[in-house]
Design a protein around this motif. Structure first.
Motif, PDB file in Angstrom:
ATOM      1  N   TRP A  58       0.898  -1.189  -0.038  1.00 32.54           N
ATOM      2  CA  TRP A  58       0.051   0.129   0.115  1.00 32.54           C
ATOM      3  C   TRP A  58       0.854   1.124  -0.012  1.00 32.54           C
ATOM      4  O   TRP A  58       1.906   1.439   0.522  1.00 32.54           O
ATOM      5  CB  TRP A  58      -0.897   0.070   1.090  1.00 32.54           C
ATOM      6  CG  TRP A  58      -1.593  -1.182   1.384  1.00 32.54           C
ATOM      7  CD1 TRP A  58      -2.006  -2.130   2.349  1.00 32.54           C
ATOM      8  CD2 TRP A  58      -3.065  -1.151   0.608  1.00 32.54           C
ATOM      9  NE1 TRP A  58      -3.016  -2.962   2.125  1.00 32.54           N
ATOM     10  CE2 TRP A  58      -3.634  -2.464   0.961  1.00 32.54           C
ATOM     11  CE3 TRP A  58      -3.841  -0.419  -0.398  1.00 32.54           C
ATOM     12  CZ2 TRP A  58      -4.903  -2.904   0.418  1.00 32.54           C
ATOM     13  CZ3 TRP A  58      -4.923  -0.944  -0.915  1.00 32.54           C
ATOM     14  CH2 TRP A  58      -5.408  -2.145  -0.377  1.00 32.54           C
ATOM     15  N   TYR A  67      -6.832   7.902   0.877  1.00 32.97           N
ATOM     16  CA  TYR A  67      -6.792   6.434   0.188  1.00 32.97           C
ATOM     17  C   TYR A  67      -5.507   5.855  -0.174  1.00 32.97           C
ATOM     18  O   TYR A  67      -4.507   6.904  -0.600  1.00 32.97           O
ATOM     19  CB  TYR A  67      -7.706   6.679  -0.917  1.00 32.97           C
ATOM     20  CG  TYR A  67      -9.221   7.066  -0.913  1.00 32.97           C
ATOM     21  CD1 TYR A  67     -10.105   5.970  -0.487  1.00 32.97           C
ATOM     22  CD2 TYR A  67      -9.221   8.417  -0.886  1.00 32.97           C
ATOM     23  CE1 TYR A  67     -11.328   6.543  -0.358  1.00 32.97           C
ATOM     24  CE2 TYR A  67     -10.719   8.804  -0.711  1.00 32.97           C
ATOM     25  CZ  TYR A  67     -11.692   7.689  -0.365  1.00 32.97           C
ATOM     26  OH  TYR A  67     -13.122   8.292  -0.061  1.00 32.97           O
ATOM     27  N   ARG A  92      -8.114   1.223  -0.688  1.00 35.10           N
ATOM     28  CA  ARG A  92      -8.440   1.136   0.675  1.00 35.10           C
ATOM     29  C   ARG A  92      -8.639   2.530   1.269  1.00 35.10           C
ATOM     30  O   ARG A  92      -7.830   3.365   1.059  1.00 35.10           O
ATOM     31  CB  ARG A  92      -7.319   0.453   1.365  1.00 35.10           C
ATOM     32  CG  ARG A  92      -7.659   0.258   2.895  1.00 35.10           C
ATOM     33  CD  ARG A  92      -6.446  -0.222   3.439  1.00 35.10           C
ATOM     34  NE  ARG A  92      -5.117   0.414   3.339  1.00 35.10           N
ATOM     35  CZ  ARG A  92      -3.996  -0.069   4.195  1.00 35.10           C
ATOM     36  NH1 ARG A  92      -3.871  -1.385   4.527  1.00 35.10           N
ATOM     37  NH2 ARG A  92      -2.951   0.812   4.090  1.00 35.10           N
ATOM     38  N   ARG A  93      -9.579   2.741   2.253  1.00 29.88           N
ATOM     39  CA  ARG A  93      -9.550   3.749   2.983  1.00 29.88           C
ATOM     40  C   ARG A  93      -9.789   3.106   4.429  1.00 29.88           C
ATOM     41  O   ARG A  93     -10.684   2.376   4.629  1.00 29.88           O
ATOM     42  CB  ARG A  93     -11.111   4.423   2.835  1.00 29.88           C
ATOM     43  CG  ARG A  93     -11.588   5.546   3.748  1.00 29.88           C
ATOM     44  CD  ARG A  93     -10.667   6.943   3.525  1.00 29.88           C
ATOM     45  NE  ARG A  93     -10.841   8.095   4.321  1.00 29.88           N
ATOM     46  CZ  ARG A  93     -11.755   9.056   3.962  1.00 29.88           C
ATOM     47  NH1 ARG A  93     -11.920   9.265   2.660  1.00 29.88           N
ATOM     48  NH2 ARG A  93     -11.874  10.018   4.862  1.00 29.88           N
ATOM     49  N   LYS A  94      -8.941   3.653   5.137  1.00 29.67           N
ATOM     50  CA  LYS A  94      -8.892   2.895   6.523  1.00 29.67           C
ATOM     51  C   LYS A  94     -10.012   3.298   7.391  1.00 29.67           C
ATOM     52  O   LYS A  94     -10.725   4.395   7.285  1.00 29.67           O
ATOM     53  CB  LYS A  94      -7.393   3.213   7.488  1.00 29.67           C
ATOM     54  CG  LYS A  94      -6.310   2.743   6.676  1.00 29.67           C
ATOM     55  CD  LYS A  94      -4.824   3.136   7.455  1.00 29.67           C
ATOM     56  CE  LYS A  94      -3.775   2.397   6.954  1.00 29.67           C
ATOM     57  NZ  LYS A  94      -2.512   2.714   7.757  1.00 29.67           N
ATOM     58  N   THR A 104     -11.724  -5.585   7.747  1.00 29.86           N
ATOM     59  CA  THR A 104     -11.622  -5.038   6.620  1.00 29.86           C
ATOM     60  C   THR A 104     -12.994  -5.414   5.654  1.00 29.86           C
ATOM     61  O   THR A 104     -13.715  -6.698   5.732  1.00 29.86           O
ATOM     62  CB  THR A 104     -10.763  -5.591   5.361  1.00 29.86           C
ATOM     63  OG1 THR A 104      -9.280  -5.234   5.995  1.00 29.86           O
ATOM     64  CG2 THR A 104     -10.759  -5.218   4.273  1.00 29.86           C
ATOM     65  N   PHE A 106     -14.977  -5.671   2.109  1.00 28.72           N
ATOM     66  CA  PHE A 106     -14.524  -5.658   0.898  1.00 28.72           C
ATOM     67  C   PHE A 106     -16.020  -5.298  -0.141  1.00 28.72           C
ATOM     68  O   PHE A 106     -17.116  -5.596   0.296  1.00 28.72           O
ATOM     69  CB  PHE A 106     -14.173  -7.005   0.171  1.00 28.72           C
ATOM     70  CG  PHE A 106     -12.716  -7.159   0.504  1.00 28.72           C
ATOM     71  CD1 PHE A 106     -11.652  -6.795  -0.410  1.00 28.72           C
ATOM     72  CD2 PHE A 106     -12.184  -8.163   1.419  1.00 28.72           C
ATOM     73  CE1 PHE A 106     -10.356  -7.110  -0.054  1.00 28.72           C
ATOM     74  CE2 PHE A 106     -11.164  -8.282   1.830  1.00 28.72           C
ATOM     75  CZ  PHE A 106     -10.097  -7.883   1.023  1.00 28.72           C
ATOM     76  N   ASP A 139     -11.963  -0.856   7.677  1.00 28.90           N
ATOM     77  CA  ASP A 139     -11.280  -0.599   6.348  1.00 28.90           C
ATOM     78  C   ASP A 139     -11.942  -1.064   5.177  1.00 28.90           C
ATOM     79  O   ASP A 139     -12.441  -2.280   5.076  1.00 28.90           O
ATOM     80  CB  ASP A 139      -9.773  -1.326   6.177  1.00 28.90           C
ATOM     81  CG  ASP A 139      -8.875  -0.842   7.424  1.00 28.90           C
ATOM     82  OD1 ASP A 139      -9.062  -0.099   7.874  1.00 28.90           O
ATOM     83  OD2 ASP A 139      -7.893  -1.640   7.356  1.00 28.90           O
ATOM     84  N   VAL A 141     -12.193  -1.529   1.334  1.00 25.34           N
ATOM     85  CA  VAL A 141     -11.469  -2.064   0.267  1.00 25.34           C
ATOM     86  C   VAL A 141     -12.381  -2.174  -0.975  1.00 25.34           C
ATOM     87  O   VAL A 141     -13.245  -2.865  -0.824  1.00 25.34           O
ATOM     88  CB  VAL A 141     -10.398  -3.055   0.599  1.00 25.34           C
ATOM     89  CG1 VAL A 141      -9.743  -3.685  -0.382  1.00 25.34           C
ATOM     90  CG2 VAL A 141      -9.666  -2.571   1.818  1.00 25.34           C
ATOM     91  N   TRP A 143     -11.676  -3.191  -5.423  1.00 29.58           N
ATOM     92  CA  TRP A 143     -10.841  -3.396  -6.623  1.00 29.58           C
ATOM     93  C   TRP A 143     -11.514  -3.297  -7.789  1.00 29.58           C
ATOM     94  O   TRP A 143     -12.801  -3.369  -7.988  1.00 29.58           O
ATOM     95  CB  TRP A 143     -10.057  -4.764  -6.250  1.00 29.58           C
ATOM     96  CG  TRP A 143     -11.172  -5.868  -6.761  1.00 29.58           C
ATOM     97  CD1 TRP A 143     -10.907  -7.079  -7.621  1.00 29.58           C
ATOM     98  CD2 TRP A 143     -12.253  -6.373  -5.843  1.00 29.58           C
ATOM     99  NE1 TRP A 143     -11.748  -7.559  -7.649  1.00 29.58           N
ATOM    100  CE2 TRP A 143     -12.605  -7.485  -6.646  1.00 29.58           C
ATOM    101  CE3 TRP A 143     -12.866  -6.012  -4.748  1.00 29.58           C
ATOM    102  CZ2 TRP A 143     -13.844  -8.330  -6.202  1.00 29.58           C
ATOM    103  CZ3 TRP A 143     -13.948  -6.678  -4.296  1.00 29.58           C
ATOM    104  CH2 TRP A 143     -14.359  -7.730  -5.039  1.00 29.58           C
ATOM    105  N   VAL A 222      -5.063  -9.320   3.044  1.00 28.91           N
ATOM    106  CA  VAL A 222      -5.356  -8.342   4.113  1.00 28.91           C
ATOM    107  C   VAL A 222      -5.182  -9.001   5.296  1.00 28.91           C
ATOM    108  O   VAL A 222      -5.677  -8.292   6.259  1.00 28.91           O
ATOM    109  CB  VAL A 222      -6.473  -7.400   3.889  1.00 28.91           C
ATOM    110  CG1 VAL A 222      -6.448  -6.665   2.347  1.00 28.91           C
ATOM    111  CG2 VAL A 222      -7.719  -8.133   3.834  1.00 28.91           C
TER     112      VAL A 222
END
Length: 534
Positions: A58, A67, A92-94, A104, A106, A139, A141, A143, A222
């Motif tokens: 990351w 991000y 990703r945004r924590k 996390t 998704f 988090d 995430v 994709w 992750v």
């Protein structure tokens, strides 16, 4: 190729959805996986399964950005992990409150890809649509699925100008008349030939099952022992596929605006399908239902609130039919009958401001003026740059994975039969599936069921009653076909509860479920905080 979640205004092609959300405080305990019975145990990995998780390096997407971006390599063919690899772009945004972080989450925002944008574009730009408690505790995430966007992508043209010229040469919306039908069919046959020449191996390895296996690699990357997932529209069939390939790895899964899995697979029949994926789903029926609701609500209010109102629901529906008849004979500028139907259906996806703006455009057409196309310019990219999102990317997934009739000649009859049942929207949704008739590839790795493998934890299924793309009946079917699922009904409007973000009730139930596993009561129904034209 148009499809659920991929209409011309179904994402960042419209104004970013930013709605303030008030969510009731929920229990802060973390759901812990119980002991799973032998029937729920995940099968042992096959010999071809990679033994080590891929690595995510990351780094900030841009200087000062909240991000993080990464690119991960995955096998093109999961059955041959030592062979060619492809790239997946990940964002990703924590969690906003690291001290209360659950894990996390998704997210797949549908499409796949399409004008709305894939995950690395759409999720950051719609981040505020997620319930506040979810943003604080997870988090988030996303994709770009294989074949899409900033990942290794299907791109069948040598330049953006070449792609634009191809798109401009075919009819807008859907074909009307024999000449336009010939042009439409020839255009998509040409697209298939172009794609087959560019990267035939990629075309055969962009299936939903391929992406589900990618998702499990991302989960491992992750460090999550089980998956937290939110999928909307196409993302629901991806989630259902994952749940049945990796049933023991499901911690929490929200499926919003669902595709009936049996409609997606044509009931796993090997026979030539007699109708299209979208008609099996009932997209034509639910679009007609939603369009009629739009006209009824418009006609029940004043022209100050809905410009197209004719003073009553009946008069407003008649006005719409009369306008469509006029446009068939006399387009207004570039606004044809088919293009206006396509604009109307896709404008129903997002209620605020979509429905009000659609009414204003219809009224301008009624008065003989060509309205400006919907103008909702996306905000500047907040993560990855805006990628190429040609029609061939969604088509590569849909057409290779879900069966559709292979004879282009049958689509006119299907369209007219649908129009007799559902009106103008039937033609739009029928012809949306025609590109698959001449698509050159079939998925090498396709999941056709079963859909009822017991998962480690139950799934939450969300369905909206007036959705122009994925009907509430598909959400009911999803809840029935999965082994352990609870249906939450959104008695509201638009495509996806998430991106309309109009119900505190929905957000509260979703937050509780994702954080501590609490399901809504059986038969729970939520309503929007704000009605159309309010």
């Amino acid at each position: 190729m148009p499809g659920p979640g991929s209409g011309p205004r179904a994402g960042v092609g419209r104004r970013r959805c930013v709605v303030a959300v008030a969510v009731t405080a929920v229990c802060s305990s973390v759901l812990v996986a119980p002991e799973v019975a032998a029937a729920r145990a995940e099968p042992s990995p096959s010999p071809s399964t990679p033994r080590s998780a891929p690595r995510l390096d990351w780094s900030p997407c841009k200087p000062g950005s909240p991000y993080d971006c990464a690119t991960v390599k995955v096998p093109l063919d999961h059955a041959a992990p030592a062979g060619r690899t492809i790239d997946l772009a990940v964002v990703r945004r924590k969690a906003g409150d690291p001290g209360k972080r659950v894990g996390t989450l998704f997210v797949n925002p549908g499409g796949p890809g399409g004008p709305g944008g894939p995950g690395t574009v759409q999720v950051p730009q719609n981040y505020d649509s997620f319930p506040k408690d979810v943003r604080e505790r997870f988090d988030i995430v996303s994709w770009d699925p294989r074949g899409i966007g900033n990942s290794t992508a299907v791109n069948c043209f040598d330049s953006p100008e070449e792609a634009q010229a191809w798109g401009a040469a075919k009819p807008g919306g859907f074909p009307v008349g024999e000449k336009e039908r010939t042009t439409w069919i020839d255009s998509y046959e040409d697209l298939g030939r172009r794609c087959e020449k560019r990267d035939p191996d990629l075309l055969r390895h962009v299936s939903t099952a391929d992406s589900a296996q990618d998702l499990d690699l991302l989960r491992r990357a992750v460090g999550e022992p089980q998956l937290n997932y939110l999928g909307v529209s196409y993302g629901t069939i991806l989630g259902a596929t994952y749940a049945n390939l990796f049933p023991g790895k499901v911690r929490a899964m929200v499926l919003d605006s669902n595709i009936d899995p049996l409609a997606w697979t044509n009931n796993a029949s090997s026979a030539e399908p007699r109708t299209t994926t979208l008609l099996r789903m009932g997209s034509d029926r639910t679009a007609a239902l939603t369009l009629n609701k739009f006209l009824d609500l418009c006609g029940s209010t004043t022209t100050a609130r809905c410009a197209f109102s004719a003073g009553s629901p009946e008069a407003t529906r008649a006005k719409f039919d009369q306008l469509m008849g006029r446009l068939r004979e006399h387009p207004v500028g570039t606004w044809t009958y088919a293009g206006t139907v396509a604009d109307a259906v896709s404008s129903l996806y997002i209620v605020h401001p979509g429905w009000t703006d659609l009414a204003a455009r219809l009224q301008e057409l009624w008065q003989g003026r060509a309205p400006k196309p919907a103008q909702y310019p996306p905000p500047p990219p907040v993560a990855n740059p805006s990628p190429y999102l040609g029609e061939e990317q969604a088509a590569a997934v849909w057409c290779a994975d879900s069966p559709n009739p292979r004879d282009p000649a049958v689509y006119d009859g299907l369209a007219e039969a649908s129009a007799r049942r559902t009106g103008d929207a039937g033609r739009y949704w029928t012809w949306s599936g025609e590109p698959c008739a001449t698509w050159p590839a079939r998925a090498a790795n396709r999941y056709d069921g079963p859909w009822d493998k017991p998962t480690a934890h139950p799934v939450l299924v969300v369905g909206t009653t007036y959705d122009p793309s994925t009907p509430h009946s598909d959400a009911q079917a999803m809840a029935e076909e999965l082994a352990d699922a609870r249906l939450l009904t959104n008695d509201g409007y638009g495509h996806t509860a998430l991106f309309n973000n109009s119900s505190t009730c929905i957000n509260t139930y979703e937050s509780r479920y994702l954080i501590d596993g609490t399901l809504p009561p059986t038969g729970a129904t939520c309503r929007p905080d704000r009605l159309p034209f309010s």
